[in-house]
Design a protein around this motif. Structure first.
Motif, PDB file in Angstrom:
ATOM      1  N   LEU A 445       0.829  -1.209   0.000  1.00  0.00           N
ATOM      2  CA  LEU A 445       0.000   0.000   0.000  1.00  0.00           C
ATOM      3  C   LEU A 445       0.859   1.251   0.000  1.00  0.00           C
ATOM      4  O   LEU A 445       1.936   1.278   0.601  1.00  0.00           O
ATOM      5  N   ARG A 448      -0.621   7.081   1.443  1.00  0.00           N
ATOM      6  CA  ARG A 448      -1.950   7.705   1.354  1.00  0.00           C
ATOM      7  C   ARG A 448      -3.051   6.664   1.499  1.00  0.00           C
ATOM      8  O   ARG A 448      -4.065   6.889   2.162  1.00  0.00           O
ATOM      9  N   ALA A 449      -2.854   5.511   0.878  1.00  0.00           N
ATOM     10  CA  ALA A 449      -3.866   4.460   0.947  1.00  0.00           C
ATOM     11  C   ALA A 449      -3.992   3.910   2.361  1.00  0.00           C
ATOM     12  O   ALA A 449      -5.094   3.674   2.853  1.00  0.00           O
ATOM     13  N   GLY A 472      -8.543  -3.089  -4.994  1.00  0.00           N
ATOM     14  CA  GLY A 472      -7.227  -2.471  -5.103  1.00  0.00           C
ATOM     15  C   GLY A 472      -6.252  -3.307  -5.907  1.00  0.00           C
ATOM     16  O   GLY A 472      -5.500  -2.775  -6.735  1.00  0.00           O
ATOM     17  N   ASP A 483      -2.707   2.332  -4.478  1.00  0.00           N
ATOM     18  CA  ASP A 483      -2.850   3.709  -4.028  1.00  0.00           C
ATOM     19  C   ASP A 483      -4.325   4.013  -3.788  1.00  0.00           C
ATOM     20  O   ASP A 483      -5.203   3.187  -4.044  1.00  0.00           O
ATOM     21  N   ILE A 484      -4.594   5.230  -3.360  1.00  0.00           N
ATOM     22  CA  ILE A 484      -5.938   5.606  -2.948  1.00  0.00           C
ATOM     23  C   ILE A 484      -6.950   5.472  -4.076  1.00  0.00           C
ATOM     24  O   ILE A 484      -8.088   5.052  -3.870  1.00  0.00           O
ATOM     25  N   LEU A 487      -8.378   1.916  -4.472  1.00  0.00           N
ATOM     26  CA  LEU A 487      -9.212   1.350  -3.425  1.00  0.00           C
ATOM     27  C   LEU A 487     -10.677   1.698  -3.583  1.00  0.00           C
ATOM     28  O   LEU A 487     -11.552   0.948  -3.146  1.00  0.00           O
TER      29      LEU A 487
END
Length: 592
Positions: A445, A448-449, A472, A483-484, A487
């Motif tokens: 990950l 940020r995630a 993800g 990353d975000i 997700l």
């Protein structure tokens, strides 16, 4: 004495002594100034009574939770600063708490492009190593268990990658000083069983009583040394009865311990928890740890069965009982004979079926729909509910007598938002699983995630986290990081909370009457001004809040703690301080 270190000065601003109430707080957590010699004696006693392996597991779990909690506070205070700075504050916190002196050989560093993490430290003046030497002399294995667990929890929470610190040298083993090396958990291939046991439901919760399933088997070694040979991968977390279940949080371990205690008996178990918390996994654990484990576990989702077919599904049907019943068919009770029957979402059963279920449980016999023959059944029942069954009883939707029959041993499974220290561990397990299923490799990950995973409230609980991690892995680039944007769906990228607010705002704008009602309600500031005008003392306000919340929760201290966002011990402390008792408190101020 002034402190020259600017990091120490910054951290010490979060240290508060309150002699008036007998409390000390550091980084928002209540602290206790204990005599190190007393903790030495406790450690000594636990090793004598429980053995070195179990004590190591308990102490590492305690350290992990401490480190994780401190890291969340550091992220809150210093989240805008570089990751290296946030990582560097962890060792300084532990030094201020008096555990050890950290000397970096290689500073902690995370490569966010591939999830690689490195760290190499000397530890000097380790409290734990000194305590072990004083009581037991030289050890055959490292002994800085709380410190190692703390480092694991802290770095895992800061980086979003499950990190494991391995103590290669220890003063208790005769080395000049302790030395620890860090790598992502997934990179360690030959860790000893005792070194990673703190991540799992412990031997104490795996059913060691007479008649239970076999306890966890640890490879025997000389001088208490952990064996690295044949150790299972840290991500597998496979234990008898608790396969694929991971957790270090207090609520999860309490539920696992109670589950293991009741499993060897034939007592009815009621699993309480929100949707997606893993109730079916706990039901499987009860069955696997019971003497019925070689028989059948039959699962019934009561909410998925049409109300007119519930009785036929549970108790079976005779040929000709109704149109379409061309053959006789056994029900779930018969299929579960000598085994276990798991009724999920039991609150969905219609009242007529509830009465017949009660009779079947009381008499241990059933009659098929349309038949007259009585069948004797020997079934162990596990029920699960995502709604408060007692409230369903009060609302007239659930039979009171059936409620008391099911509520023999209630097990409360905590929601994921109350298991923050388990989120990244669970995410790591799910990522590994889906990488294998999809034949796709990623490097963990992004920071940020991981921040998003920790901040989100997870209304869908573990099931939602599992689905999110699958998404993800599917959307991430091969060889990259999750990353975000991988997700969440594109319209949700800002944050789940923002999306929920936008949804609420859109709903309000679509309903003028609702918006008008909201605007007519007094603002929080108005309510607070009125309260202060009537009750200016904070102690009185706290008492009012406690009493009213306790009354709304019908005297249930655990529910009161959840409603106020406090721990049960914190609520009990405040009740005692105000001279209140749960059984006597009223909504208008409470009786002492």
């Amino acid at each position: 004495m002034p402190v020259a270190d600017p990091d120490a000065q910054d951290l010490l601003r979060n240290l508060q002594f309150t002699p008036e109430t007998g409390e000390v707080h550091f980084l928002g957590h209540r602290m206790l100034l204990l005599h190190a010699s007393s903790l030495d004696e406790l450690r000594h006693g636990l090793i004598d009574r429980l053995g070195s392996d179990v004590t190591q597991e308990l102490f590492m779990r305690m350290g992990y939770q401490q480190g994780f909690a401190d890291a969340l506070k550091i992220k809150e205070l210093h989240g805008s600063e570089p990751l290296s700075r946030q990582l560097a504050l962890g060792p300084r916190v532990r030094e201020l708490e008096g555990f050890v002196k950290n000397l970096p050989i290689e500073h902690m560093e995370l490569d966010s492009t591939n999830g690689a993490f490195r760290g190499d430290f000397f530890w000097e003046h380790s409290w734990e190593a000194t305590a072990h030497l004083n009581h037991f002399g030289l050890s055959g294995s490292p002994t800085c268990w709380i410190m190692t667990g703390y480092a694991n929890g802290y770095c895992t929470a800061i980086t979003g990658v499950p990190i494991h610190w391995h103590e290669e040298e220890c003063c208790a083993m005769g080395h000049a000083r302790c030395r620890v090396i860090a790598r992502p958990l997934a990179e360690w291939k030959n860790l000893g069983e005792t070194e990673i046991a703190y991540l799992r439901t412990s031997q104490l919760t795996a059913g060691t009583e007479a008649g239970s399933a076999a306890p966890i088997q640890r490879k025997a070694t000389s001088k208490g040394e952990p064996s690295a040979a044949n150790a299972p991968p840290p991500q597998a977390m496979n234990l008898p009865g608790f396969e694929d279940m991971v957790g270090t949080s207090t609520g999860f371990l309490a539920a696992a311990a109670l589950t293991s205690r009741v499993a060897p008996t034939n007592a009815t178990v009621l699993l309480n928890g929100e949707t997606g918390t893993g109730k079916e996994g706990f039901a499987r654990a009860v069955h696997r740890l019971s003497e019925r484990r070689d028989a059948t576990l039959v699962t019934v989702n009561c909410a998925a069965i049409p109300s007119e077919l519930v009785e036929a599904e549970l108790f079976g049907v005779e040929r000709g009982a109704y149109t379409g019943a061309t053959t006789s068919r056994e029900g779930r009770f018969e299929r579960a004979h000598l085994g276990t029957l798991f009724l999920d979402e039991v609150a969905s059963l219609p009242l007529a079926a509830q009465g017949k279920l009660l009779r079947a449980l009381q008499q241990q016999e059933i009659e098929r729909v349309g038949g007259t023959q009585v069948f004797k059944v020997d079934v162990r029942l596990i029920a699960a509910a995502n709604r408060d069954l007692y409230q369903e009883v009060l609302a007239g939707r659930f039979r009171e007598d059936l409620y008391y029959r099911l509520n023999v041993v209630p097990v409360q499974i905590p929601p994921l938002r109350e298991r923050r220290s388990d989120i990244l561990l669970l995410a790591s397990v799910f990522m590994q699983r889906f990488q294998h299923q999809l034949n796709k490799h990623v490097h963990g990950l992004s920071p940020r995630a991981s921040d998003l995973l920790l901040k989100y409230d997870w209304p869908g609980n573990v099931r939602e986290l599992e689905n999110t991690m699958e998404r993800g892995i599917v959307l991430a680039n091969p060889g990259g990081v999750v990353d975000i944007q991988h997700l969440l769906l594109p319209q949700e990228v800002d944050s789940p909370q923002d999306s929920q607010l936008q949804h609420r705002d859109a709903r309000s704008s679509a309903s003028p009457s609702a918006a008008a009602r909201e605007s007519s309600e007094p603002s929080p500031a108005t309510l607070i001004d009125a309260l202060l005008a009537d009750t200016p003392r904070f102690e009185d306000i706290e008492r009012l809040v406690l009493c009213r919340t306790l009354a709304l929760c019908k005297g249930n201290i655990s529910a009161t703690a959840r409603a106020l966002g406090l721990g049960r011990a914190q609520v009990e402390f405040r009740l005692k301080r105000h001279g209140l008792h749960a059984s006597k408190s009223s909504g208008e101020g409470g009786a002492a």
